[in-house]
Design a protein around this motif. Structure first.
Motif, PDB file in Angstrom:
ATOM      1  N   PHE A  21       0.851  -1.185   0.000  1.00 27.17           N
ATOM      2  CA  PHE A  21       0.000   0.000   0.000  1.00 27.17           C
ATOM      3  C   PHE A  21       0.888   1.236   0.000  1.00 27.17           C
ATOM      4  CE2 PHE A  21      -2.939   3.172   1.601  1.00 27.17           C
ATOM      5  CZ  PHE A  21      -4.125   2.820   0.981  1.00 27.17           C
ATOM      6  N   ARG A  22       0.596   2.174  -0.921  1.00 21.56           N
ATOM      7  CA  ARG A  22       1.402   3.395  -1.056  1.00 21.56           C
ATOM      8  C   ARG A  22       0.547   4.617  -0.768  1.00 21.56           C
ATOM      9  NH1 ARG A  22       6.028   1.664  -3.855  1.00 21.56           N
ATOM     10  NH2 ARG A  22       6.902   3.703  -4.229  1.00 21.56           N
ATOM     11  N   ILE A  23       1.051   5.485   0.106  1.00 18.56           N
ATOM     12  CA  ILE A  23       0.412   6.760   0.413  1.00 18.56           C
ATOM     13  C   ILE A  23       1.301   7.863  -0.146  1.00 18.56           C
ATOM     14  CG2 ILE A  23      -0.384   8.326   2.219  1.00 18.56           C
ATOM     15  CD1 ILE A  23      -0.661   5.830   4.041  1.00 18.56           C
ATOM     16  N   LEU A  24       0.720   8.745  -0.941  1.00 23.83           N
ATOM     17  CA  LEU A  24       1.443   9.850  -1.547  1.00 23.83           C
ATOM     18  C   LEU A  24       0.879  11.160  -1.016  1.00 23.83           C
ATOM     19  CD1 LEU A  24       3.406  11.011  -3.715  1.00 23.83           C
ATOM     20  CD2 LEU A  24       1.486  10.859  -5.330  1.00 23.83           C
ATOM     21  N   VAL A 100       1.442   9.033  -9.214  1.00 22.77           N
ATOM     22  CA  VAL A 100      -0.017   8.924  -9.065  1.00 22.77           C
ATOM     23  C   VAL A 100      -0.480   7.515  -9.407  1.00 22.77           C
ATOM     24  CG1 VAL A 100      -2.246   9.791  -9.884  1.00 22.77           C
ATOM     25  CG2 VAL A 100      -0.346  11.386  -9.502  1.00 22.77           C
ATOM     26  N   ILE A 101       0.060   6.935 -10.456  1.00 22.66           N
ATOM     27  CA  ILE A 101      -0.325   5.585 -10.876  1.00 22.66           C
ATOM     28  C   ILE A 101      -0.034   4.576  -9.771  1.00 22.66           C
ATOM     29  CG2 ILE A 101       0.294   3.693 -12.446  1.00 22.66           C
ATOM     30  CD1 ILE A 101       0.740   5.944 -14.608  1.00 22.66           C
ATOM     31  N   ARG A 102       1.111   4.700  -9.115  1.00 24.85           N
ATOM     32  CA  ARG A 102       1.525   3.735  -8.097  1.00 24.85           C
ATOM     33  C   ARG A 102       0.852   3.953  -6.745  1.00 24.85           C
ATOM     34  NH1 ARG A 102       7.468   1.707  -9.024  1.00 24.85           N
ATOM     35  NH2 ARG A 102       7.102   1.032  -6.907  1.00 24.85           N
ATOM     36  N   ALA A 103       0.298   5.142  -6.510  1.00 24.80           N
ATOM     37  CA  ALA A 103      -0.282   5.459  -5.198  1.00 24.80           C
ATOM     38  C   ALA A 103      -1.650   4.807  -5.019  1.00 24.80           C
ATOM     39  CB  ALA A 103      -0.408   6.965  -5.031  1.00 24.80           C
ATOM     40  N   ASP A 104      -1.853   4.247  -3.828  1.00 23.64           N
ATOM     41  CA  ASP A 104      -3.156   3.706  -3.467  1.00 23.64           C
ATOM     42  C   ASP A 104      -4.020   4.776  -2.806  1.00 23.64           C
ATOM     43  OD1 ASP A 104      -2.794   0.799  -4.098  1.00 23.64           O
ATOM     44  OD2 ASP A 104      -1.103   1.098  -2.737  1.00 23.64           O
ATOM     45  N   LEU A 105      -3.371   5.741  -2.181  1.00 23.17           N
ATOM     46  CA  LEU A 105      -4.046   6.846  -1.517  1.00 23.17           C
ATOM     47  C   LEU A 105      -3.218   8.093  -1.744  1.00 23.17           C
ATOM     48  CD1 LEU A 105      -6.170   8.037   0.484  1.00 23.17           C
ATOM     49  CD2 LEU A 105      -4.626   7.311   2.331  1.00 23.17           C
ATOM     50  N   VAL A 106      -3.857   9.163  -2.225  1.00 23.96           N
ATOM     51  CA  VAL A 106      -3.174  10.439  -2.432  1.00 23.96           C
ATOM     52  C   VAL A 106      -3.817  11.459  -1.504  1.00 23.96           C
ATOM     53  CG1 VAL A 106      -2.496  12.223  -4.081  1.00 23.96           C
ATOM     54  CG2 VAL A 106      -2.762   9.853  -4.865  1.00 23.96           C
ATOM     55  N   LEU A 107      -2.993  12.084  -0.655  1.00 28.09           N
ATOM     56  CA  LEU A 107      -3.453  13.103   0.283  1.00 28.09           C
ATOM     57  C   LEU A 107      -2.817  14.421  -0.105  1.00 28.09           C
ATOM     58  CD1 LEU A 107      -3.146  11.036   3.570  1.00 28.09           C
ATOM     59  CD2 LEU A 107      -5.217  11.490   2.221  1.00 28.09           C
ATOM     60  N   THR A 108      -3.657  15.436  -0.349  1.00 32.74           N
ATOM     61  CA  THR A 108      -3.148  16.711  -0.833  1.00 32.74           C
ATOM     62  C   THR A 108      -3.318  17.806   0.211  1.00 32.74           C
ATOM     63  OG1 THR A 108      -5.239  17.414  -1.845  1.00 32.74           O
ATOM     64  CG2 THR A 108      -3.761  16.055  -3.194  1.00 32.74           C
TER      65      THR A 108
END
Length: 151
Positions: A21-24, A100-108
């Motif tokens: 799981f990846r968080i960006l 973005v493609i690899r992220a499971d969750l993106v928090l801005t």
């Protein structure tokens, strides 16, 4: 070898790390806000899950106008130190499609950052939230409905 509390939670794709799981975290320059949220998230997860329990989780950051290779701003380093989080080894980077493609969750950091990520495509709208939106969603979860944490 057991990773340091924050180290295992921060493998970036250029390090060749694979993750479940990846968080960006995304901000503008990737030298202040997103590095702070990246490193505080790593620190909190390491404290809650322990050094060996992170299970390949990756927490990383990038900027919509990222300063590629830039160090973290000194005030951000100070803030992290106040919370006991590790600022070492950070280098800024510009947000790219592969992040973005690899992220499971993106928090801005802001709605504008969220709109930027979503405009990149890759079904990002389904997994991209501002920090404020995500906080509201998490607070709405009844802890009694969560499965127990396995030891």
């Amino acid at each position: 070898m057991t990773p340091a509390p924050d180290a295992g939670l921060g493998i970036r794709e250029e390090d060749g790390g694979e993750a479940g799981f990846r968080i960006l975290h995304v901000s503008t320059g990737n030298v202040c806000r997103s590095p702070i949220t990246e490193r505080l998230t790593r620190h909190a997860l390491a404290q809650r899950l322990g050094d060996t329990r992170w299970g390949g989780l990756v927490v990383e950051s990038a900027g919509t106008w990222g300063h590629e290779g830039a160090p973290m701003e000194e005030n951000a380093v100070t803030v992290l130190g106040e919370y006991g989080a590790d600022a070492s080894g950070f280098t800024g980077r510009e947000l790219r499609d592969e992040h973005v493609i690899r992220a499971d969750l993106v928090l801005t950091a802001t709605r504008d950052h969220r709109a930027h990520v979503i405009s990149m495509g890759h079904s990002a709208g389904l997994r991209t939230f501002t920090l404020k939106e995500f906080t509201r969603l998490v607070r709405a979860i009844d802890p009694a409905t969560l499965p127990p944490v396995e030891d």
